[in-house]
Design an enzyme around this catalytic site. Structure first.
Site, mmCIF file in Angstrom:
data_model
loop_
_atom_site.group_PDB
_atom_site.id
_atom_site.type_symbol
_atom_site.label_atom_id
_atom_site.label_comp_id
_atom_site.label_asym_id
_atom_site.label_seq_id
_atom_site.Cartn_x
_atom_site.Cartn_y
_atom_site.Cartn_z
ATOM 1 N N GLY A 395 1.611 3.694 11.464
ATOM 2 C CA GLY A 395 1.088 3.166 12.725
ATOM 3 C C GLY A 395 1.206 1.662 12.770
ATOM 4 O O GLY A 395 0.323 0.970 13.272
ATOM 5 N N SER A 397 3.338 -0.417 14.344
ATOM 6 C CA SER A 397 3.967 -1.148 15.444
ATOM 7 C C SER A 397 2.961 -1.721 16.433
ATOM 8 O O SER A 397 3.344 -2.422 17.368
ATOM 9 C CB SER A 397 4.944 -0.226 16.191
ATOM 10 O OG SER A 397 4.245 0.875 16.770
ATOM 11 N N SER A 398 1.673 -1.438 16.242
ATOM 12 C CA SER A 398 0.662 -1.980 17.153
ATOM 13 C C SER A 398 -0.700 -1.964 16.472
ATOM 14 O O SER A 398 -0.871 -1.379 15.396
ATOM 15 C CB SER A 398 0.594 -1.156 18.458
ATOM 16 O OG SER A 398 0.142 0.167 18.170
ATOM 17 N N ILE A 400 -4.150 -2.261 14.557
ATOM 18 C CA ILE A 400 -4.540 -2.623 13.190
ATOM 19 C C ILE A 400 -3.328 -2.656 12.268
ATOM 20 O O ILE A 400 -3.183 -3.556 11.439
ATOM 21 C CB ILE A 400 -5.581 -1.621 12.652
ATOM 22 C CG1 ILE A 400 -6.829 -1.611 13.528
ATOM 23 C CG2 ILE A 400 -5.959 -1.956 11.213
ATOM 24 C CD1 ILE A 400 -7.816 -0.495 13.182
ATOM 25 N N GLY A 401 -2.437 -1.679 12.432
ATOM 26 C CA GLY A 401 -1.268 -1.594 11.553
ATOM 27 C C GLY A 401 -0.377 -2.813 11.665
ATOM 28 O O GLY A 401 0.069 -3.370 10.657
ATOM 29 N N SER A 526 -13.304 5.881 9.740
ATOM 30 C CA SER A 526 -14.105 5.467 10.889
ATOM 31 C C SER A 526 -15.578 5.347 10.539
ATOM 32 O O SER A 526 -16.087 6.088 9.686
ATOM 33 C CB SER A 526 -13.941 6.486 12.023
ATOM 34 O OG SER A 526 -14.901 6.293 13.036
ATOM 35 N N TYR A 539 -12.230 13.971 15.907
ATOM 36 C CA TYR A 539 -11.763 12.762 15.204
ATOM 37 C C TYR A 539 -12.519 12.560 13.894
ATOM 38 O O TYR A 539 -11.918 12.348 12.833
ATOM 39 C CB TYR A 539 -11.949 11.564 16.138
ATOM 40 C CG TYR A 539 -11.569 10.227 15.540
ATOM 41 C CD1 TYR A 539 -10.254 9.933 15.227
ATOM 42 C CD2 TYR A 539 -12.539 9.249 15.317
ATOM 43 C CE1 TYR A 539 -9.902 8.695 14.699
ATOM 44 C CE2 TYR A 539 -12.202 8.012 14.784
ATOM 45 C CZ TYR A 539 -10.879 7.744 14.479
ATOM 46 O OH TYR A 539 -10.542 6.537 13.955
#
Length: 672
Positions: A395, A397-398, A400-401, A526, A539
């Site tokens: 992940g 590309s946007s 937190i990653g 989380s 989630y």
């Protein structure tokens, strides 16, 4: 020769251990005497340190003459020319060189303390020194039960430990073999300078500093704790030892005597620890367990317990974490008291006395924390942890990653990111290139088993493995259970990415980590796992599954050099939460702030990183689950499902009510 005559004429001195903690201070004090000259033993490989040493002493080589030699060689290994140079010229021979360390090996202590003293005595006799001063230690008394006087020696007992045995034997050599008039000094446990706090190593009470520091980090200073009680530990600052030694060494009529440079009012272990705790602003130990109670456990039972592998490994891990020597606990119940009345008589009226520990303990603590704390010598920078290492972020590309990838790339990591959208990946790679940063991108959906396996194979082929894996890619669904009766697929697709995808990727990369005995798996979880947030059952369940896997795996890989860290991330303003318009009015972390938590995980490799609110929520659920449920149910009713979750068209974000604003501020970072 009287003290006055020595000062007027200008005496010559020969000092071993002149570069040591006590020695260099004693030499500086000696050099304050008008016209004095100091010859000192120096090893050949340490000659480059002499300019700095002479700068500390404030003199040049005319008054401080280095004699190249070796403590373990006959006559200290001095060359014939140097022997002729000092023969018949030395008024005072100070032998300070020795091993002053309980943790040193027995062979090292025998070579330095016993053989070194033998060679020093032989040299003093050979060159015709007028006085020989031996720096011994209270350890020469062993673990004597009772009061040990200055005129006692043979009465020493319990000398099993090599430090005690070698200190006792070195004294015996001086007493039996030294034909030069001699004096022996037995200092207590020497700590830093009472005026500056300066110290050069961790020893004696300093072994407890790391424990006190950790207590301070965990607990507020007002909270009482449980500590140890034991025998009386005799603490003296180095400036007292130096001043007393210098004064007594130059007095007439005291050859063949021994002097205790000790505190006439030593402190018990419990009181000592509390003085240090106050100096560190750490919680004091209000309740103390007397370590003597452990003496009632039969030795055979203690030995049997320590033979158990789990007990031994836990003990060793704790001792290593706190920087405690293996046999420290054997000396907690120190049984010996030292009579120093004769020394006190000679110091009377000089102003040389042992200061109260509580008057300078803060200086010792401050110096240790600034200069000696072992953590200062560990590279805790991100660059120190990842430079040249392979870091894979899913992940990436946007959100937190991407923010995390930018930080590790700037720190010199070989940064790899994976995401589903090739265009976003290329856009991210271009942004990194514009900043002069190299980024390797992979397009894959890790929730797809075939794509995940192909990704693992490609990374292993191109990079040989991964040093740090950040399982960041995730899917979140905010929908109440009552609106999910016919949406089982929500739970399936959330679990497929957040748990099975992350798990499959981890399992593919773990074998290489275990083989190279180095690796770190970081799972972005989380805060909802800790607080059991309503509306996030799909989630939270998927993240909790990965948390549970990590805890189990961490236990299996603890001896393989592979660590697992769970980051229970609070709410972060990323594209994942954008569909929920209500979050526009909720306090959130920025991706950069969230990336800082990931960096903290990379650097310190803890088992878990969580906010205080998250930890409080977890504790509340454990201690008072009904109360926690009421709080969460209140938020559930206060913050409704989004229009999309309720099957309606999403409109403008409604303005929050006063109650909603209050709850959002009190429970910052929790998913509503």
């Amino acid at each position: 020769m009287t003290r006055k005559k020595a000062e007027e004429i200008g005496a010559s001195y020969l000092v071993t251990g002149a570069t040591g903690f006590i020695g260099r201070r004693l030499v500086r004090r000696i050099l304050e005497r008008s016209g004095s000259t100091v010859y000192f033993l120096a090893r050949a490989h340490s000659l480059d340190r002499l300019p700095a040493l002479r700068e500390y002493w404030g003199v040049d080589e005319r008054r401080t003459v280095a004699l190249v030699g070796d403590l373990t060689a006959p006559r200290l290994g001095l060359a014939e020319a140097d022997l002729r140079r000092v023969k018949g010229r030395i008024d005072h021979f100070f032998h300070l060189a020795a091993v002053y360390d309980l943790a040193a090996g027995a062979e090292e202590q025998v070579a330095a303390n016993i053989e070194g003293t033998r060679h020093a005595v032989d040299l003093a006799v050979a060159i015709g020194a007028r006085h020989f001063h031996h720096m011994s230690s209270i350890a020469a008394a062993g673990l004597f039960e009772g009061i040990f006087r200055e005129d006692m020696f043979e009465e020493a007992e319990n000398l099993d430990h090599p430090y005690f045995a070698t200190k006792h034997e070195s004294e015996a050599i001086v007493r039996r073999q030294c034909t030069v008039p001699w004096r022996i000094f037995r200092p207590g446990v020497v700590v830093g300078d009472s005026r500056s706090g300066e110290m050069d190593k961790i020893d004696g009470p300093y072994y407890f500093f790391k424990l006190i520091q950790k207590m301070r980090q965990l607990l507020p200073p007002w909270m009482p704790t449980i500590g140890l009680e034991g025998g009386r530990i005799n603490i003296v600052p180095v400036d007292f030892v130096v001043a007393a030694t210098d004064h007594i060494a130059h007095l007439d009529g005291h050859d063949g005597e021994c002097f205790h440079l000790t505190d006439p009012h030593p402190m018990r272990v419990g009181d000592l620890l509390n003085v240090l705790a106050r100096a560190a602003h750490a919680p004091e130990m209000a309740m103390r367990v007397n370590a003597a109670l452990f003496g009632f456990i039969p030795p055979v039972v203690r030995k049997s317990l320590m033979a158990l592998t789990p007990v031994r490994r836990i003990r060793n891990a704790v001792m290593l974490e706190l920087g405690l020597p293996e046999d420290l606990m054997d000396f907690i119940n120190y049984p010996t008291r030292f009579d120093c009345r004769e020394t006190q008589k000679l110091l009377q009226g000089t102003g040389i006395e042992v200061p109260r520990l509580d008057s300078y303990a803060w200086k010792l603590w401050d110096y240790w924390e600034r200069h000696l704390d072992p953590d200062l010598f560990i590279d805790r920078s991100l660059r120190g942890q990842v430079e040249g290492r392979v870091v894979l972020i899913t992940g990436g590309s946007s959100g937190i990653g991407r923010a995390t990838a930018l930080k590790v790339a700037e720190a010199g990591a070989r940064t790899l990111i994976v995401a589903r959208d090739p265009e976003k990946l290329e856009e991210t790679r271009g942004e990194f290139a514009a900043h002069g940063l190299e980024l390797t991108t992979y397009s894959a959906d890790i929730a797809n088993y075939e794509q995940c396996d192909a990704l693992v194979a490609k990374i292993l082929e191109e990079h040989g493995g991964v040093d740090v894996l950040v399982n960041n890619a995730g899917r979140s669904i905010r929908r109440a259970v009552e609106n999910s009766y016919d949406r089982f697929h929500d739970f399936e697709r959330t679990m497929q990415l957040n748990y099975f995808g992350a798990l499959r990727l981890t399992l593919g990369l773990l074998p290489t980590m275990a083989a190279q005995r180095r690796g770190h798996v970081i799972n972005i979880s989380s805060i909802g796992v800790l607080t059991n947030a309503p509306r996030f059952s799909a989630y939270v369940a998927s993240k909790a599954a990965m948390d549970a896997f990590s805890r189990c795996a961490a236990s299996e890989f603890a001896d393989r050099g592979v660590d697992f860290t769970t980051v229970n991330m609070p709410l972060v303003r990323t594209p994942m939460i954008a569909p929920t318009r209500m979050y526009e009015h909720v306090p959130t972390l920025s991706p950069e702030e969230a990336a800082d938590l990931v960096v903290q995980a990379v650097v310190h490799r803890p088992e878990r990183i969580a906010t205080r609110l998250g930890i409080f929520g977890q504790m509340l659920h454990a201690v008072a689950p009904k109360v926690a449920q009421i709080i969460m149910n209140t938020t559930f009713r206060m913050f409704p499902d989004s229009a999309a979750a309720a099957g309606k068209t999403e409109g403008a974000a409604p303005k929050p009510t006063a109650d909603q604003i209050a709850f959002q501020q009190m429970l910052r970072g929790i998913h509503f």
